[in-house]
Design a protein around this motif. Structure first.
Motif, short mmCIF file in Angstrom:
data_model
loop_
_atom_site.label_atom_id
_atom_site.label_comp_id
_atom_site.label_asym_id
_atom_site.label_seq_id
_atom_site.Cartn_x
_atom_site.Cartn_y
_atom_site.Cartn_z
N SER A 1 1.15 -0.53 -0.01
CA SER A 1 -0.05 0.01 0.11
C SER A 1 0.76 1.29 -0.31
CB SER A 1 -1.10 0.31 1.04
OG SER A 1 -0.27 0.30 2.71
N PHE A 2 0.17 1.95 -0.51
CA PHE A 2 1.09 4.23 -0.20
C PHE A 2 1.29 4.22 0.74
CE2 PHE A 2 -2.10 4.50 -4.55
CZ PHE A 2 -1.41 4.46 -5.37
N ASP A 3 -0.06 4.06 1.30
CA ASP A 3 1.03 4.26 3.54
C ASP A 3 2.08 3.51 3.94
OD1 ASP A 3 -1.22 6.28 3.40
OD2 ASP A 3 -2.64 4.51 4.04
N GLU A 4 1.29 2.08 3.20
CA GLU A 4 3.26 1.45 3.38
C GLU A 4 3.98 1.61 3.28
OE1 GLU A 4 4.16 -3.31 4.56
OE2 GLU A 4 1.97 -2.82 3.13
N VAL A 5 3.99 1.96 2.70
CA VAL A 5 5.85 2.17 1.46
C VAL A 5 6.30 3.57 1.95
CG1 VAL A 5 6.65 3.60 -0.53
CG2 VAL A 5 5.43 1.53 -0.75
N LEU A 6 5.17 4.56 2.56
CA LEU A 6 5.53 5.69 3.70
C LEU A 6 6.45 5.95 4.63
CD1 LEU A 6 2.55 8.70 1.90
CD2 LEU A 6 5.00 8.52 1.94
N GLN A 7 5.47 4.53 5.44
CA GLN A 7 5.68 4.17 6.63
C GLN A 7 6.82 3.37 7.00
OE1 GLN A 7 1.64 2.20 8.71
NE2 GLN A 7 0.93 4.13 7.92
N LYS A 8 6.68 2.68 5.80
CA LYS A 8 8.78 1.70 6.53
C LYS A 8 9.38 2.19 5.68
CE LYS A 8 5.78 -2.09 7.23
NZ LYS A 8 5.52 -3.79 6.58
N HIS A 9 9.67 3.08 4.72
CA HIS A 9 10.77 4.41 4.08
C HIS A 9 11.22 3.29 3.03
CE1 HIS A 9 10.74 7.68 6.86
NE2 HIS A 9 10.24 6.88 7.67
N LEU A 10 9.99 2.63 1.73
CA LEU A 10 10.65 1.40 1.45
C LEU A 10 11.14 2.27 0.08
CD1 LEU A 10 7.57 -0.74 1.64
CD2 LEU A 10 9.67 -1.07 2.03
N GLY A 11 10.74 3.14 0.12
CA GLY A 11 11.88 3.91 -1.48
C GLY A 11 11.66 3.31 -2.87
N VAL A 12 10.52 3.99 -2.62
CA VAL A 12 9.98 3.78 -4.31
C VAL A 12 9.95 4.67 -5.08
CG1 VAL A 12 7.43 2.77 -5.55
CG2 VAL A 12 8.20 1.72 -3.45
N MET A 13 9.13 6.09 -4.99
CA MET A 13 9.35 7.90 -4.58
C MET A 13 9.52 8.29 -3.86
SD MET A 13 6.79 7.78 -7.68
CE MET A 13 7.37 7.07 -9.81
N ASP A 14 10.14 9.06 -3.78
CA ASP A 14 10.23 10.20 -2.55
C ASP A 14 7.89 10.68 -2.25
OD1 ASP A 14 8.62 12.92 -3.41
OD2 ASP A 14 9.68 12.89 -4.91
N ALA A 15 8.48 10.98 -1.00
CA ALA A 15 7.28 11.03 -0.35
C ALA A 15 5.63 11.83 -1.04
CB ALA A 15 6.82 11.98 0.80
N SER A 16 6.42 12.70 -1.09
CA SER A 16 5.22 13.76 -2.40
C SER A 16 4.72 13.26 -3.74
CB SER A 16 6.21 14.77 -2.57
OG SER A 16 7.07 15.92 -1.73
N ALA A 17 5.68 12.52 -4.39
CA ALA A 17 5.31 11.26 -5.36
C ALA A 17 3.96 10.21 -5.41
CB ALA A 17 6.24 10.88 -6.63
N ILE A 18 4.64 10.01 -3.64
CA ILE A 18 3.63 8.76 -3.28
C ILE A 18 2.30 9.09 -2.98
CG2 ILE A 18 2.97 6.99 -1.05
CD1 ILE A 18 5.08 6.27 -3.18
N ALA A 19 2.40 10.32 -1.95
CA ALA A 19 0.91 10.97 -1.72
C ALA A 19 0.41 11.62 -2.67
CB ALA A 19 1.30 11.94 -0.31
N LEU A 20 0.41 12.41 -3.66
CA LEU A 20 0.42 12.61 -4.69
C LEU A 20 -0.48 11.42 -5.85
CD1 LEU A 20 -0.91 15.11 -6.30
CD2 LEU A 20 1.33 14.62 -7.85
N ALA A 21 0.20 10.19 -6.01
CA ALA A 21 -0.32 9.03 -6.51
C ALA A 21 -1.98 8.74 -5.48
CB ALA A 21 0.66 7.84 -6.74
N ARG A 22 -1.35 8.60 -4.20
CA ARG A 22 -2.33 7.51 -3.91
C ARG A 22 -3.76 8.70 -3.37
NH1 ARG A 22 -0.74 8.92 2.52
NH2 ARG A 22 -0.99 10.96 2.44
#
Length: 243
Positions: A190-211
């Motif tokens: 999930s997007f939230d898991e990527v942000l919480q675990k700092h999985l490094g898919v994309m930067d936080a702004s990009a992940i939040a915008l996609a979510r």
């Protein structure tokens, strides 16, 4: 393979995001023409399926704004230099695609009419409808925003059904698979898991915008021959980041 035998594709319009470093090949800097040509062939194989394709390419193989700022350069100037590096990469990819007979437009967030088109959303959408590959360059046109954020922004504006993030590994792992043999790959996350675990898919702004816009991100290996096409046809190994 004729049109009747081609696989049914999962998505009709996608954005491919790759780093500038992906164009370096084994070099430590700059552009490696055979690598650019190989990636262009991957794009062509998907284009041949009838998929509409946008691209965003980073500039880290030439200049990265954040590292320039870290060395004492004023951040805004460093970021603008990074944006210009993305234009150079986009022009190189355009040349490689057009050698393969794929009509391509480089569209820059910073106007430079002699070398590429300015970003006008409706015109870019029309290019896609005409089956031209659109390469969006110069990020968002603003400092302090990465090309990851630019990719997510443009994908939303173009009505893309997914972002394909081409990397060196075949998906998202809980830790670096090149350093840890026990690293585990996610099939979905999930997007939230990527942000919480700092999985490094994309930067936080990009992940939040996609979510916030329910735009899935497909992370796959760009080094795997045929990988991009395979995923569009419902095959291959990848991680899907979704809500």
């Amino acid at each position: 393979m004729n049109r009747a035998e081609e696989p049914k594709v999962t998505y009709k319009r996608v954005l491919l995001k790759i780093s500038g470093e992906a164009l370096m090949g084994d070099q430590g800097f700059g552009l490696h023409p055979p690598t650019v040509a190989r990636i262009a062939n991957e794009v062509k194989s998907v284009h041949d399926l009838g998929v509409e394709i946008c691209m965003v390419i980073g500039g880290g193989n030439i200049f990265r704004g954040l590292s320039g700022a870290a060395q004492g350069m004023e951040r805004t100037t460093a970021d603008y230099m990074g944006m210009l590096a993305t234009v150079m990469n986009a022009l190189a990819m355009q040349a490689a695609l057009e050698q393969l007979g794929i009509h391509t437009r480089v569209i820059s967030a910073i106007p430079m009419d002699q070398v590429c088109e300015p970003y006008i959303r409706r015109r870019a959408v029309r290019h896609l409808e005409k089956k031209r590959v659109c390469i969006f360059a110069a990020g968002t046109g603003n400092p302090y925003f990465t090309t990851d954020t630019a990719a997510t922004l443009r994908a939303n504006e173009m009505g893309c059904e997914a972002i394909f993030k081409g990397t060196k590994v075949d998906g998202v792992y809980d830790k670096d698979p090149k350093k840890f043999a026990d690293a585990k790959r996610y099939d979905t996350v999930s997007f939230d898991e990527v942000l919480q675990k700092h999985l490094g898919v994309m930067d936080a702004s990009a992940i939040a915008l996609a979510r916030d816009n329910d735009l899935p991100i497909i992370v796959f290996s760009l080094d795997e021959p045929g990988g991009f096409r395979g995923i569009l046809a419902g095959e291959g190994t990848y991680t899907k980041v979704q809500g």
